[in-house]
Design a protein around this motif. Structure first.
Motif, PDB file in Angstrom:
ATOM      1  N   PRO A  69       0.797  -1.268  -0.067  1.00 12.79           N
ATOM      2  CA  PRO A  69      -0.047   0.058  -0.057  1.00 12.79           C
ATOM      3  C   PRO A  69       1.119   1.272  -0.087  1.00 12.79           C
ATOM      4  O   PRO A  69       1.986   1.261   0.656  1.00 12.79           O
ATOM      5  N   GLY A  70       0.381   2.192  -0.783  1.00 12.75           N
ATOM      6  CA  GLY A  70       1.176   3.552  -0.862  1.00 12.75           C
ATOM      7  C   GLY A  70       2.248   3.591  -2.057  1.00 12.75           C
ATOM      8  O   GLY A  70       2.801   4.598  -2.558  1.00 12.75           O
ATOM      9  N   ASP A  71       2.505   2.378  -2.788  1.00 11.70           N
ATOM     10  CA  ASP A  71       3.308   2.327  -3.915  1.00 11.70           C
ATOM     11  C   ASP A  71       2.649   2.863  -4.971  1.00 11.70           C
ATOM     12  O   ASP A  71       1.625   2.701  -5.305  1.00 11.70           O
ATOM     13  N   VAL A  72       3.564   3.674  -5.842  1.00 16.85           N
ATOM     14  CA  VAL A  72       3.195   4.197  -7.088  1.00 16.85           C
ATOM     15  C   VAL A  72       4.254   3.489  -8.003  1.00 16.85           C
ATOM     16  O   VAL A  72       5.209   3.112  -8.056  1.00 16.85           O
ATOM     17  N   LYS A 123       4.615   7.417   0.406  1.00 16.68           N
ATOM     18  CA  LYS A 123       4.753   8.115   1.672  1.00 16.68           C
ATOM     19  C   LYS A 123       4.047   9.007   2.090  1.00 16.68           C
ATOM     20  O   LYS A 123       2.798   8.543   1.964  1.00 16.68           O
ATOM     21  N   ASN A 124       4.192  10.190   2.493  1.00 15.23           N
ATOM     22  CA  ASN A 124       3.363  11.176   2.872  1.00 15.23           C
ATOM     23  C   ASN A 124       2.839  11.943   1.703  1.00 15.23           C
ATOM     24  O   ASN A 124       1.665  12.652   1.883  1.00 15.23           O
ATOM     25  N   LYS A 125       3.058  11.461   0.449  1.00 11.98           N
ATOM     26  CA  LYS A 125       2.279  12.023  -0.641  1.00 11.98           C
ATOM     27  C   LYS A 125       0.993  11.135  -1.081  1.00 11.98           C
ATOM     28  O   LYS A 125       0.121  11.390  -1.792  1.00 11.98           O
ATOM     29  N   PHE A 126       0.797  10.032  -0.282  1.00 11.65           N
ATOM     30  CA  PHE A 126      -0.159   9.218  -0.561  1.00 11.65           C
ATOM     31  C   PHE A 126      -1.432   9.780  -0.423  1.00 11.65           C
ATOM     32  O   PHE A 126      -2.545   9.650  -1.319  1.00 11.65           O
ATOM     33  N   PRO A 127      -2.019  10.688   0.788  1.00  7.61           N
ATOM     34  CA  PRO A 127      -3.313  10.981   0.935  1.00  7.61           C
ATOM     35  C   PRO A 127      -3.586  12.140  -0.364  1.00  7.61           C
ATOM     36  O   PRO A 127      -4.764  11.942  -1.028  1.00  7.61           O
ATOM     37  N   VAL A 128      -2.594  12.737  -0.750  1.00  9.98           N
ATOM     38  CA  VAL A 128      -2.839  13.579  -1.848  1.00  9.98           C
ATOM     39  C   VAL A 128      -3.031  12.837  -3.411  1.00  9.98           C
ATOM     40  O   VAL A 128      -3.940  13.267  -3.794  1.00  9.98           O
ATOM     41  N   LEU A 129      -2.420  11.968  -3.619  1.00  8.12           N
ATOM     42  CA  LEU A 129      -2.355  11.360  -4.573  1.00  8.12           C
ATOM     43  C   LEU A 129      -3.784  10.455  -4.587  1.00  8.12           C
ATOM     44  O   LEU A 129      -4.610  10.086  -5.684  1.00  8.12           O
ATOM     45  N   TYR A 130      -4.174   9.854  -3.675  1.00  4.40           N
ATOM     46  CA  TYR A 130      -5.438   9.018  -3.394  1.00  4.40           C
ATOM     47  C   TYR A 130      -6.707  10.073  -3.729  1.00  4.40           C
ATOM     48  O   TYR A 130      -7.514   9.673  -4.387  1.00  4.40           O
ATOM     49  N   LEU A 158      -1.617  15.288 -10.959  1.00  9.49           N
ATOM     50  CA  LEU A 158      -1.098  14.233 -10.717  1.00  9.49           C
ATOM     51  C   LEU A 158       0.231  13.962 -10.942  1.00  9.49           C
ATOM     52  O   LEU A 158       1.343  13.545 -10.374  1.00  9.49           O
ATOM     53  N   LEU A 159       0.653  14.197 -12.240  1.00  9.49           N
ATOM     54  CA  LEU A 159       1.976  14.013 -12.876  1.00  9.49           C
ATOM     55  C   LEU A 159       2.885  15.135 -12.153  1.00  9.49           C
ATOM     56  O   LEU A 159       4.003  14.492 -11.962  1.00  9.49           O
ATOM     57  N   VAL A 160       2.362  16.308 -11.745  1.00 12.42           N
ATOM     58  CA  VAL A 160       3.507  17.138 -10.916  1.00 12.42           C
ATOM     59  C   VAL A 160       3.804  16.327  -9.574  1.00 12.42           C
ATOM     60  O   VAL A 160       4.930  16.395  -9.229  1.00 12.42           O
ATOM     61  N   GLN A 161       2.704  15.944  -9.167  1.00 15.32           N
ATOM     62  CA  GLN A 161       3.100  15.114  -7.763  1.00 15.32           C
ATOM     63  C   GLN A 161       3.998  13.966  -7.756  1.00 15.32           C
ATOM     64  O   GLN A 161       4.865  13.792  -7.181  1.00 15.32           O
ATOM     65  N   VAL A 162       3.745  13.131  -9.011  1.00 18.20           N
ATOM     66  CA  VAL A 162       4.486  12.105  -9.374  1.00 18.20           C
ATOM     67  C   VAL A 162       5.864  12.413  -9.676  1.00 18.20           C
ATOM     68  O   VAL A 162       7.024  11.845  -9.045  1.00 18.20           O
ATOM     69  N   LYS A 163       6.185  13.597 -10.301  1.00 15.01           N
ATOM     70  CA  LYS A 163       7.323  13.934 -10.733  1.00 15.01           C
ATOM     71  C   LYS A 163       8.056  14.367  -9.435  1.00 15.01           C
ATOM     72  O   LYS A 163       9.485  14.325  -9.283  1.00 15.01           O
ATOM     73  N   ASN A 164       7.572  14.883  -8.331  1.00 15.89           N
ATOM     74  CA  ASN A 164       8.024  15.245  -7.357  1.00 15.89           C
ATOM     75  C   ASN A 164       8.588  14.230  -6.539  1.00 15.89           C
ATOM     76  O   ASN A 164       9.609  14.247  -5.771  1.00 15.89           O
ATOM     77  N   LEU A 165       7.885  13.137  -6.551  1.00 16.37           N
ATOM     78  CA  LEU A 165       8.292  11.988  -5.973  1.00 16.37           C
ATOM     79  C   LEU A 165       9.570  11.395  -6.521  1.00 16.37           C
ATOM     80  O   LEU A 165      10.655  10.905  -5.935  1.00 16.37           O
ATOM     81  N   LEU A 166       9.567  11.543  -7.902  1.00 16.53           N
ATOM     82  CA  LEU A 166      10.579  10.806  -8.812  1.00 16.53           C
ATOM     83  C   LEU A 166      11.931  11.669  -8.709  1.00 16.53           C
ATOM     84  O   LEU A 166      12.956  11.366  -8.671  1.00 16.53           O
ATOM     85  N   CYS A 167      11.824  12.855  -8.459  1.00 18.93           N
ATOM     86  CA  CYS A 167      13.144  13.909  -8.072  1.00 18.93           C
ATOM     87  C   CYS A 167      13.690  13.308  -7.134  1.00 18.93           C
ATOM     88  O   CYS A 167      14.979  13.359  -6.921  1.00 18.93           O
ATOM     89  N   LYS A 168      12.933  12.915  -5.997  1.00 17.14           N
ATOM     90  CA  LYS A 168      13.622  12.607  -4.777  1.00 17.14           C
ATOM     91  C   LYS A 168      14.261  11.207  -4.897  1.00 17.14           C
ATOM     92  O   LYS A 168      15.180  11.050  -3.788  1.00 17.14           O
TER      93      LYS A 168
END
Length: 298
Positions: A69-72, A123-130, A158-168
């Motif tokens: 759970p929480g994985d993209v 991680k902490n981005k899950f609520p936003v993505l959900y 959604l793409l902006v949020q995912v890109k933020n995850l990928l940058c990390k």
């Protein structure tokens, strides 16, 4: 009252010549996940999956990944993926498909480099993505005025949020340059080109000039599938795609994916998917028709 102001000089996270297009949003409930979408790929769009509940193993690009759970999950175009499920493996998730993605330094319809890990913890981005996935799905399924346009803007969020995850996690590669991996990729490429043909381990080993034992051993060691299991899953995955996207009869589809005997095809399809080809197509058509009706009613 608390106000949050937008910065005056906001720059886009993406530089697109054309705007990406949202193709669909899916919501997979735990009870539905026992009927898996077997090994397949998409030629002209990216899929983003958010795992909401459950855990298990998914095959992505020929490698097994433990998902939770929480994985993209990011499926670049052309990447073969296999969503392994069953009565004891129930996974709830959201999924969306996006075409027209062109990220700088990446091929078209690729959101990550092909050698980068496709499983990213939110991680902490899950609520936003959900919330984004939930609003996109509920909006599209309602059929309300402007649903498609609204969801295309939500897709960009959604793409902006995912890109933020990928940058990390930039630079987290899977590493395919060692000799065994290169050989496995060669075997995999061969099977993907010929899986609709009459194929045996002897045929593969002869064409690739590899001993049958070594070919089988190294391929299963890296993919968790024997070469013949991989062939069967590719055939069934392609059959699912044809059942969903064409009007070919079951007999025609059986022939297209490499089965001369429709009865044998039905048995193998049912074994891997959990229902017959006809029932699979009927269930899909019923779901699509129900969504269309909800559009009309609204």
């Amino acid at each position: 009252m608390i106000q949050c102001f937008v910065k005056k000089n906001v720059t886009s996270s993406f530089n697109y010549v054309t705007f990406p297009k949202l193709l669909y949003v899916s919501k997979i409930k735990e009870e539905s996940s026992i009927y898996p979408r077997v090994m397949h790929s998409h030629d002209d769009f990216v899929e983003i999956v958010l795992i909401c509940k459950g855990s298990g193993e998914y095959s992505i690009g020929g490698k097994m990944y433990n998902i939770k759970p929480g994985d993209v999950l990011i499926y670049n175009s052309g990447v073969i993926h296999d969503e392994i499920s069953g009565p004891n493996i129930k996974i709830a998730s959201y999924c969306c498909a996006i075409s027209g993605i062109k990220v700088e330094k990446l091929r078209k319809n690729a959101l990550i480099p092909d050698d980068e890990c496709p499983v990213v913890p939110s991680k902490n981005k899950f609520p936003v993505l959900y919330k984004i996935f939930n609003v996109m799905f509920s909006t599209l399924s309602s059929g309300c005025y402007g649903a498609e346009e609204s969801c295309n803007y939500l897709m960009m969020a959604l793409l902006v949020q995912v890109k933020n995850l990928l940058c990390k996690i930039a630079g987290f590669h899977d590493g395919d340059t060692d000799e065994p991996n290169v050989l496995v990729r060669r075997i995999e490429k061969y099977i993907n080109q010929h899986y609709k043909e009459d194929m045996s381990l002897k045929t593969m080993s002869g064409d690739l000039n590899i001993s049958p034992y070594y070919l089988s051993h190294i391929f299963k060691n890296f993919t968790s599938y024997s070469p013949i299991q991989y062939v069967l899953r590719r055939r069934i995955g392609e059959a699912q795609t044809l059942l969903i996207t064409t009007n070919y009869s079951v007999t025609q589809i059986a022939s297209i994916v490499g089965y001369d005997n429709p009865s044998n095809f039905n048995l193998i399809f049912t074994k891997y998917v959990g229902m017959s080809p006809k029932k699979y197509r009927k269930n899909y058509i019923v779901k699509v028709d129900n969504i269309k009706k909800s559009f009309t009613l609204n």
